[in-house]
Design a protein around this motif. Structure first.
Motif, PDB file in Angstrom:
ATOM      1  N   ALA B  24      26.344  49.078  33.053  1.00 29.14           N
ATOM      2  CA  ALA B  24      26.578  47.723  33.557  1.00 29.14           C
ATOM      3  C   ALA B  24      25.722  46.708  32.807  1.00 29.14           C
ATOM      4  O   ALA B  24      24.573  46.979  32.472  1.00 29.14           O
ATOM      5  CB  ALA B  24      26.261  47.671  35.046  1.00 29.14           C
ATOM      6  N   ILE B  28      27.573  38.407  33.285  1.00 30.69           N
ATOM      7  CA  ILE B  28      29.028  38.430  33.209  1.00 30.69           C
ATOM      8  C   ILE B  28      29.504  37.118  32.599  1.00 30.69           C
ATOM      9  O   ILE B  28      29.165  36.037  33.093  1.00 30.69           O
ATOM     10  CB  ILE B  28      29.649  38.625  34.614  1.00 30.69           C
ATOM     11  CG1 ILE B  28      29.222  39.984  35.187  1.00 30.69           C
ATOM     12  CG2 ILE B  28      31.163  38.515  34.551  1.00 30.69           C
ATOM     13  CD1 ILE B  28      29.718  40.239  36.594  1.00 30.69           C
ATOM     14  N   TYR B  52      35.215  43.355  32.166  1.00 26.38           N
ATOM     15  CA  TYR B  52      35.099  43.332  33.631  1.00 26.38           C
ATOM     16  C   TYR B  52      36.464  42.963  34.223  1.00 26.38           C
ATOM     17  O   TYR B  52      37.203  42.151  33.641  1.00 26.38           O
ATOM     18  CB  TYR B  52      34.097  42.277  34.093  1.00 26.38           C
ATOM     19  CG  TYR B  52      32.638  42.644  33.901  1.00 26.38           C
ATOM     20  CD1 TYR B  52      31.879  43.114  34.972  1.00 26.38           C
ATOM     21  CD2 TYR B  52      32.033  42.498  32.662  1.00 26.38           C
ATOM     22  CE1 TYR B  52      30.537  43.432  34.803  1.00 26.38           C
ATOM     23  CE2 TYR B  52      30.695  42.816  32.484  1.00 26.38           C
ATOM     24  CZ  TYR B  52      29.944  43.286  33.562  1.00 26.38           C
ATOM     25  OH  TYR B  52      28.631  43.595  33.385  1.00 26.38           O
ATOM     26  N   ARG B  54      38.332  41.381  37.740  1.00 24.01           N
ATOM     27  CA  ARG B  54      38.065  40.614  38.957  1.00 24.01           C
ATOM     28  C   ARG B  54      39.344  40.554  39.790  1.00 24.01           C
ATOM     29  O   ARG B  54      40.427  40.319  39.259  1.00 24.01           O
ATOM     30  CB  ARG B  54      37.604  39.206  38.597  1.00 24.01           C
ATOM     31  CG  ARG B  54      37.278  38.336  39.795  1.00 24.01           C
ATOM     32  CD  ARG B  54      36.598  37.053  39.361  1.00 24.01           C
ATOM     33  NE  ARG B  54      35.209  37.306  38.983  1.00 24.01           N
ATOM     34  CZ  ARG B  54      34.413  36.393  38.419  1.00 24.01           C
ATOM     35  NH1 ARG B  54      34.875  35.181  38.145  1.00 24.01           N
ATOM     36  NH2 ARG B  54      33.161  36.697  38.124  1.00 24.01           N
ATOM     37  N   THR B  78      35.708  49.058  43.914  1.00 17.99           N
ATOM     38  CA  THR B  78      35.060  47.757  44.049  1.00 17.99           C
ATOM     39  C   THR B  78      35.314  47.220  45.450  1.00 17.99           C
ATOM     40  O   THR B  78      36.468  47.045  45.858  1.00 17.99           O
ATOM     41  CB  THR B  78      35.633  46.781  42.987  1.00 17.99           C
ATOM     42  OG1 THR B  78      35.408  47.336  41.684  1.00 17.99           O
ATOM     43  CG2 THR B  78      34.972  45.424  43.090  1.00 17.99           C
ATOM     44  N   THR B  91      34.339  41.697  41.706  1.00 10.27           N
ATOM     45  CA  THR B  91      34.347  41.998  40.280  1.00 10.27           C
ATOM     46  C   THR B  91      33.771  43.400  40.100  1.00 10.27           C
ATOM     47  O   THR B  91      32.838  43.781  40.821  1.00 10.27           O
ATOM     48  CB  THR B  91      33.482  40.968  39.529  1.00 10.27           C
ATOM     49  OG1 THR B  91      33.953  39.657  39.856  1.00 10.27           O
ATOM     50  CG2 THR B  91      33.547  41.172  38.025  1.00 10.27           C
ATOM     51  N   THR B  92      34.333  44.144  39.174  1.00  5.89           N
ATOM     52  CA  THR B  92      33.814  45.494  38.928  1.00  5.89           C
ATOM     53  C   THR B  92      32.329  45.410  38.563  1.00  5.89           C
ATOM     54  O   THR B  92      31.872  44.425  37.991  1.00  5.89           O
ATOM     55  CB  THR B  92      34.585  46.182  37.782  1.00  5.89           C
ATOM     56  OG1 THR B  92      34.584  45.318  36.632  1.00  5.89           O
ATOM     57  CG2 THR B  92      36.019  46.464  38.187  1.00  5.89           C
ATOM     58  N   PRO B  95      31.789  46.735  32.834  1.00  7.01           N
ATOM     59  CA  PRO B  95      33.037  46.670  32.065  1.00  7.01           C
ATOM     60  C   PRO B  95      33.809  47.979  32.156  1.00  7.01           C
ATOM     61  O   PRO B  95      33.218  49.051  32.209  1.00  7.01           O
ATOM     62  CB  PRO B  95      32.569  46.421  30.634  1.00  7.01           C
ATOM     63  CG  PRO B  95      31.097  46.549  30.621  1.00  7.01           C
ATOM     64  CD  PRO B  95      30.589  46.783  32.002  1.00  7.01           C
TER      65      PRO B  95
END
Lengths: 374, 374
Positions: B24, B28, B52, B54, B78, B91-92, B95
């Protein structure tokens, strides 16, 4: 502009009868079976021999689940109730009209599809679909007969600066008789649908396969493309302009089809038909382009009047249809007027159906034998 | 039986890496755009330049909404949080791998699709799909080049007593050069997928169109049909029998294709490939039917050993691939052994991808230029 407003009014009238149904019956026969358009292996939704639909959707922690299908149309629907195992179930308050219906589930205020059902593009989104068994469903059944192919094509469109998608139905003999050429029907979907509608929910390829197997029609190609080149919203139909789509269809798609398929590339062998908004497109484009199409069909999509048609010698057939729950009087009056004016005009009214695909499946079955007669 | 157990183990190992992702990142970048496989007009899900994802899903009265995509694979996902307007967003945590991913949303304990995303058949259901922009996405992009057609066919199958569906990709020259005949690749999907997978999520038609436009390959047909003729459940793979599918493919589909398409209907011009479970099917059927196929490809779907192949003179090419997050050592060791035994064997490892379609898109791009060389 006025013309489109009238047509918009007709559409709204049609939609008022969306999902209408017979009077609720007291006794529900417990012979429910999975709908024939469920996802593989899914037991729900189910349909019984009377036309009732029953739903089961799992959402253990939800507060409410409502299915949009039921008596009273889109505004009503069927409120599901929760069992101890977390499944929400419910049955429509009465039998639904025969044939295909779109629906969705509202789960705690959010709009989702029923995980049990296949999805079909309508209302500008992929919606759940259900089939209510019909007394005449044999004509669109998958049978052990030779089958035509449905080809996805991507044709170049300079006017929209992209490759656009269409589907082409080729009859069984197309791939076997490599020197034969065929007439072509250009067939349009309705508002909120797309180029997948006629073969997915319309089953037009199976209708054609069956008619050909029975020797009832002369084989022809059917081309289906996306007709909503404008951003069309409800109420915005009055600002709809036909030119962008007419250019795609007449100047881009037809030349591509004639170059890539063995067609009879001339006006006598080219027809156009459309349902609902696709009928409006058919109406306008055929009148604008009398040298392109010779046979016209409007399925729940307005009418022609004799005065609109400039050169009568160029029109070989006018076909106008709708469901009995729509406005059959208007259709039959229009056909009467066209006949009196000397046109080869045919009407068809689908019994006990509204502004839905069962009307249009039946309409295509009636239309196909009339097309491309020598 | 033992062989299948090993393959099952390989599948499970692969799936362990499902949706794995890089470490991670702290910041972002706010350059999110709608995923390219959203439903028309839908703004969410979105993807940013780092990969990423969303999500935004409306469910005003829901207690919880969790999306299955995210770090940690299918078990994690998520967790979305609710805004005052009833939209659930999230959002994850990092990525995602480049390319296509399946996912779904769990809304108050029920499994639904994201209304914003298009659906793709995987895990034996129509799932939501999302595209993470890839550095090499140009090779499967829709470009302004001549496009082949993707034909849906319904072929008669006596062994299963029904009409079965397949898709046939025909290259752009197929419809224009009416006397030319073409070689054929039979290409299988993976477990839980169906005959729509390779053209929908695999974009194999666009990969072919682009390779042909660049002059990198000799045009050929691709035939894709449903490979799960058995009822296959997880853990039940050990009881999988190849015979029912082999009969459909070899005794029913191939003769239909050869009768209805302009094919070069002989072993040197016929290849078989498959991903994951489709690789297992390819492995078994090519070994059972050495006179039917001359070129074999396994995409994240096991290996061949020299000892398995009885008549080496009949095998023109063996291609084995996987993602770098799978078991590339096993693939490369197998190819080394095959080469040492004198086979024309080629390996390919997709960089930074796992058991997902980006691996298979890239594999087809690498495989296609190797097929049907004179």
């Amino acid at each position: 502009m006025k013309k489109y407003s009238v047509i918009l009014l007709v559409f709204l009238t049609f939609f008022g009868s969306f999902c209408s149904a017979q009077t609720a019956q007291a006794t529900i026969i417990e012979d429910f079976k999975p709908s024939t358009v469920n996802q593989p292996g899914q037991q729900y939704p189910q349909v019984n021999s009377q036309g009732y639909a029953r739903f089961k959707i799992s959402a253990p922690e939800a507060k409410s689940v409502v299915v949009s299908l039921g008596l009273g149309g889109a505004k009503g629907g069927t409120v599901l109730t929760k069992a101890e195992n977390g499944n929400w179930t419910g049955t429509t308050a009465g039998p639904m009209d025969e044939g295909f219906h779109y629906y969705h589930a509202t789960v705690d205020g959010g709009v989702f599809n029923d995980p049990g059902a296949l999805n079909f593009y309508g209302s500008t989104r992929w919606e759940s679909g259900i089939e209510i068994s019909a007394h005449d469903q044999d004509f669109y059944a998958l049978k052990n007969v030779p089958h035509g192919h449905v080809q996805q094509i991507l044709f170049p469109s300079k006017s929209t600066n992209t490759s656009r998608r269409a589907y082409v139905y080729t009859p069984p003999s197309y791939s076997r008789e490599q020197s034969k050429r065929f007439p072509v029907l250009y067939l349009q979907h309705g508002w909120g649908e797309d180029e997948t509608a006629w073969s997915n929910q319309g089953r037009v390829n199976l209708i054609m396969d069956n008619l050909i197997a029975e020797g009832k029609i002369k084989p022809f190609l059917i081309v289906m493309t996306y007709g909503m080149t404008n951003e069309i919203k409800w109420g915005g139909m009055a600002s709809f302009k036909i030119e962008p789509f007419q250019t795609v269809l007449v100047d881009e798609l037809i030349p591509y089809v004639d170059a890539n398929f063995r067609t009879l590339a001339n006006q006598p062998n080219r027809a156009m038909a459309g349902l609902s908004m696709g009928g409006m497109e058919t109406h306008t484009i055929t009148l604008n382009k009398p040298d392109v199409f010779s046979q016209y069909a409007l399925l729940s999509g307005g009418i022609y009047t004799p005065e609109e048609i400039k050169d009568r010698s160029k029109v070989k057939l006018i076909f106008i249809s709708c469901g009995s729950r729509e406005n059959p009087d208007r259709v039959q009056t229009a056909i009467k007027g066209l006949k009196e004016a000397g046109f080869n005009a045919v009407s068809y009214v689908s019994d006990q159906t509204g502004h839905e695909f069962q009307t249009w499946r039946r309409s295509i079955k009636e239309l196909a034998p009339l097309l491309f007669k020598d």
